[in-house]
Design a protein around this motif. Structure first.
Motif, PDB file in Angstrom:
ATOM      1  N   HIS A 208      18.536 -12.348  15.403  1.00  0.00           N
ATOM      2  CA  HIS A 208      19.185 -13.546  14.879  1.00  0.00           C
ATOM      3  C   HIS A 208      18.501 -14.804  15.392  1.00  0.00           C
ATOM      4  N   ASP A 209      17.444 -14.610  16.167  1.00  0.00           N
ATOM      5  CA  ASP A 209      16.759 -15.700  16.846  1.00  0.00           C
ATOM      6  C   ASP A 209      15.698 -16.297  15.919  1.00  0.00           C
ATOM      7  N   LEU A 210      15.969 -17.486  15.379  1.00  0.00           N
ATOM      8  CA  LEU A 210      15.048 -18.109  14.428  1.00  0.00           C
ATOM      9  C   LEU A 210      13.710 -18.454  15.071  1.00  0.00           C
ATOM     10  N   LYS A 211      13.739 -18.862  16.336  1.00  0.00           N
ATOM     11  CA  LYS A 211      12.492 -19.193  17.028  1.00  0.00           C
ATOM     12  C   LYS A 211      11.625 -17.944  17.172  1.00  0.00           C
ATOM     13  N   SER A 212      12.242 -16.826  17.512  1.00  0.00           N
ATOM     14  CA  SER A 212      11.500 -15.568  17.618  1.00  0.00           C
ATOM     15  C   SER A 212      10.940 -15.156  16.260  1.00  0.00           C
ATOM     16  N   ALA A 213      11.759 -15.283  15.236  1.00  0.00           N
ATOM     17  CA  ALA A 213      11.310 -14.911  13.887  1.00  0.00           C
ATOM     18  C   ALA A 213      10.070 -15.710  13.487  1.00  0.00           C
ATOM     19  N   LYS A 214      10.095 -17.001  13.771  1.00  0.00           N
ATOM     20  CA  LYS A 214       8.952 -17.843  13.434  1.00  0.00           C
ATOM     21  C   LYS A 214       7.717 -17.419  14.212  1.00  0.00           C
ATOM     22  N   ALA A 215       7.900 -16.997  15.473  1.00  0.00           N
ATOM     23  CA  ALA A 215       6.774 -16.664  16.347  1.00  0.00           C
ATOM     24  C   ALA A 215       6.115 -15.340  15.986  1.00  0.00           C
ATOM     25  N   ILE A 216       6.881 -14.374  15.442  1.00  0.00           N
ATOM     26  CA  ILE A 216       6.330 -13.023  15.313  1.00  0.00           C
ATOM     27  C   ILE A 216       6.216 -12.501  13.885  1.00  0.00           C
ATOM     28  N   ALA A 217       6.936 -13.091  12.930  1.00  0.00           N
ATOM     29  CA  ALA A 217       7.084 -12.454  11.617  1.00  0.00           C
ATOM     30  C   ALA A 217       5.870 -12.667  10.710  1.00  0.00           C
ATOM     31  N   ASP A 218       5.381 -11.573  10.130  1.00  0.00           N
ATOM     32  CA  ASP A 218       4.504 -11.664   8.964  1.00  0.00           C
ATOM     33  C   ASP A 218       5.353 -11.738   7.700  1.00  0.00           C
ATOM     34  N   LYS A 219       6.500 -11.084   7.773  1.00  0.00           N
ATOM     35  CA  LYS A 219       7.401 -11.012   6.622  1.00  0.00           C
ATOM     36  C   LYS A 219       8.829 -11.037   7.141  1.00  0.00           C
ATOM     37  N   ILE A 220       9.694 -11.771   6.439  1.00  0.00           N
ATOM     38  CA  ILE A 220      11.113 -11.846   6.801  1.00  0.00           C
ATOM     39  C   ILE A 220      11.956 -11.342   5.640  1.00  0.00           C
ATOM     40  N   ILE A 221      12.976 -10.573   5.980  1.00  0.00           N
ATOM     41  CA  ILE A 221      13.992 -10.177   5.001  1.00  0.00           C
ATOM     42  C   ILE A 221      15.338 -10.680   5.500  1.00  0.00           C
ATOM     43  N   LEU A 222      16.070 -11.346   4.618  1.00  0.00           N
ATOM     44  CA  LEU A 222      17.449 -11.706   4.928  1.00  0.00           C
ATOM     45  C   LEU A 222      18.361 -10.784   4.132  1.00  0.00           C
ATOM     46  N   LEU A 223      19.123  -9.979   4.863  1.00  0.00           N
ATOM     47  CA  LEU A 223      20.076  -9.058   4.254  1.00  0.00           C
ATOM     48  C   LEU A 223      21.437  -9.723   4.155  1.00  0.00           C
ATOM     49  N   HIS A 224      22.057  -9.576   2.982  1.00  0.00           N
ATOM     50  CA  HIS A 224      23.406 -10.119   2.793  1.00  0.00           C
ATOM     51  C   HIS A 224      24.165  -9.181   1.861  1.00  0.00           C
ATOM     52  N   LYS A 225      25.228  -8.591   2.393  1.00  0.00           N
ATOM     53  CA  LYS A 225      26.061  -7.660   1.629  1.00  0.00           C
ATOM     54  C   LYS A 225      25.224  -6.545   1.007  1.00  0.00           C
ATOM     55  N   GLY A 226      24.285  -6.022   1.804  1.00  0.00           N
ATOM     56  CA  GLY A 226      23.498  -4.877   1.364  1.00  0.00           C
ATOM     57  C   GLY A 226      22.333  -5.195   0.462  1.00  0.00           C
ATOM     58  N   LYS A 227      22.142  -6.477   0.121  1.00  0.00           N
ATOM     59  CA  LYS A 227      21.044  -6.878  -0.753  1.00  0.00           C
ATOM     60  C   LYS A 227      20.043  -7.730   0.028  1.00  0.00           C
ATOM     61  N   PHE A 228      18.800  -7.751  -0.440  1.00  0.00           N
ATOM     62  CA  PHE A 228      17.794  -8.640   0.118  1.00  0.00           C
ATOM     63  C   PHE A 228      17.866  -9.970  -0.615  1.00  0.00           C
ATOM     64  N   LEU A 229      18.332 -11.019   0.069  1.00  0.00           N
ATOM     65  CA  LEU A 229      18.367 -12.338  -0.558  1.00  0.00           C
ATOM     66  C   LEU A 229      16.972 -12.944  -0.622  1.00  0.00           C
ATOM     67  N   LEU A 230      16.142 -12.572   0.347  1.00  0.00           N
ATOM     68  CA  LEU A 230      14.789 -13.115   0.389  1.00  0.00           C
ATOM     69  C   LEU A 230      13.879 -12.135   1.092  1.00  0.00           C
ATOM     70  N   THR A 231      12.670 -11.963   0.569  1.00  0.00           N
ATOM     71  CA  THR A 231      11.605 -11.253   1.249  1.00  0.00           C
ATOM     72  C   THR A 231      10.372 -12.144   1.169  1.00  0.00           C
ATOM     73  N   GLY A 232       9.925 -12.663   2.298  1.00  0.00           N
ATOM     74  CA  GLY A 232       8.787 -13.576   2.268  1.00  0.00           C
ATOM     75  C   GLY A 232       8.374 -13.998   3.656  1.00  0.00           C
ATOM     76  N   THR A 233       7.570 -15.043   3.742  1.00  0.00           N
ATOM     77  CA  THR A 233       7.125 -15.576   5.022  1.00  0.00           C
ATOM     78  C   THR A 233       8.223 -16.419   5.658  1.00  0.00           C
ATOM     79  N   PHE A 234       8.020 -16.782   6.930  1.00  0.00           N
ATOM     80  CA  PHE A 234       8.993 -17.643   7.580  1.00  0.00           C
ATOM     81  C   PHE A 234       9.078 -18.987   6.867  1.00  0.00           C
ATOM     82  N   GLU A 235       7.942 -19.497   6.402  1.00  0.00           N
ATOM     83  CA  GLU A 235       7.938 -20.781   5.702  1.00  0.00           C
ATOM     84  C   GLU A 235       8.778 -20.721   4.433  1.00  0.00           C
ATOM     85  N   GLU A 236       8.654 -19.603   3.690  1.00  0.00           N
ATOM     86  CA  GLU A 236       9.466 -19.448   2.481  1.00  0.00           C
ATOM     87  C   GLU A 236      10.947 -19.353   2.833  1.00  0.00           C
ATOM     88  N   PHE A 237      11.239 -18.650   3.908  1.00  0.00           N
ATOM     89  CA  PHE A 237      12.614 -18.541   4.388  1.00  0.00           C
ATOM     90  C   PHE A 237      13.150 -19.908   4.798  1.00  0.00           C
TER      91      PHE A 237
END
Length: 259
Positions: A208-237
């Motif tokens: 849940h750590d946004l700073k960590s996500a920015k530091a390490i992620a090549d790709k981010i997925i945000l899960l909401h109610k079992g669905k992927f709301l977004l799959t992309g880079t931190f910048e897109e997120f």
């Protein structure tokens, strides 16, 4: 830390195809899709109960999906059983939210536990690999200490050493910076990135750590109610205008997500 039994390489190291998981009428994972290349880091984010831990359990074969497919380096895990599944899991490391170290064992014995329990590795080789893993995570000289003698951040690094000592190709982190101060969180983020660079490890990180996500992620997925709301880079997120994503980023109690 190369393993002579290393799995064959694949352009898509991990691929989840149209994965559905239901319990009765409740849909937990709703036809989700994702792929990762070797050496990429995927960050899974979302509210509690969104399906993050469930997806991880499906990926390591602990929870059978209702339908869909999961491939790890070309092996479809739903069709693997017994020894075949155990062999696949030898190439997967897991870092839990709590260090989950055995209080009565030294750091040497904690890190060596998986090698002793699941392989026929000679004791001299086990000691060599444990010391190497401890050195990689910055814990040189702690092998004869007990968990209670280490700080929380050092215990977390010891748990990472335990995960990498088996030379995994895929490593799963469950909230690796949870409960750590900002400086130690940065140390853990650097370690995740170093393992990726040095050993080309593919990583999935639940946080849940946004700073960590920015530091390490090549790709981010945000899960909401079992669905992927977004799959992309931190910048897109970070630049998304989706109201649920904005509420998550801003930590706002007011918005479409009601608690």
């Amino acid at each position: 830390m190369k393993d002579k039994n290393e799995l064959k390489s694949s352009e898509k190291f991990l691929e989840v195809k149209d994965l559905l998981l239901k319990r009765g009428d409740r849909v937990i994972l709703d036809h989700v899709n994702v792929s990762l290349r070797k050496g990429e880091t995927l960050v899974l984010m979302g509210l509690s109960g969104a399906g993050k831990s469930t997806l991880i359990r499906c990926i390591i074969g602990l929870l059978p999906a209702t339908s869909g497919e999961i491939f790890i380096n070309g092996a479809e895990i739903a069709h693997l059983k017994g020894r075949e599944l155990d062999e696949l899991r030898k190439h997967i490391g897991m870092v839990f939210q709590s260090p989950a170290l055995f209080d009565s064992l030294t750091i040497m014995d904690n890190v060596a536990f998986g090698l002793r329990e699941n392989t026929k590795t000679k004791e001299s080789e086990i000691r060599k690999r444990v010391l190497e893993a401890l050195d990689i995570v910055g814990l040189h000289g702690t092998e004869n200490q007990y968990p209670s003698e280490l700080s929380g951040g050092m215990q977390k690094r010891a748990s990472i050493a335990r995960a990498i000592v088996t030379n995994p190709e895929l490593i799963l982190y469950d909230e690796p910076t949870s409960g750590l101060d900002p400086i130690m969180s940065s140390v853990i983020n650097d370690l995740v990135n170093d393992l990726k660079k040095k050993f080309n490890m593919t990583s999935i990180v639940v946080t849940h750590d946004l700073k960590s996500a920015k530091a390490i992620a090549d790709k981010i997925i945000l899960l909401h109610k079992g669905k992927f709301l977004l799959t992309g880079t931190f910048e897109e997120f970070d630049n998304s205008n989706d109201p649920v994503i904005r509420q998550f980023i801003d930590g706002d109690s007011k918005g479409p997500v009601k608690m």
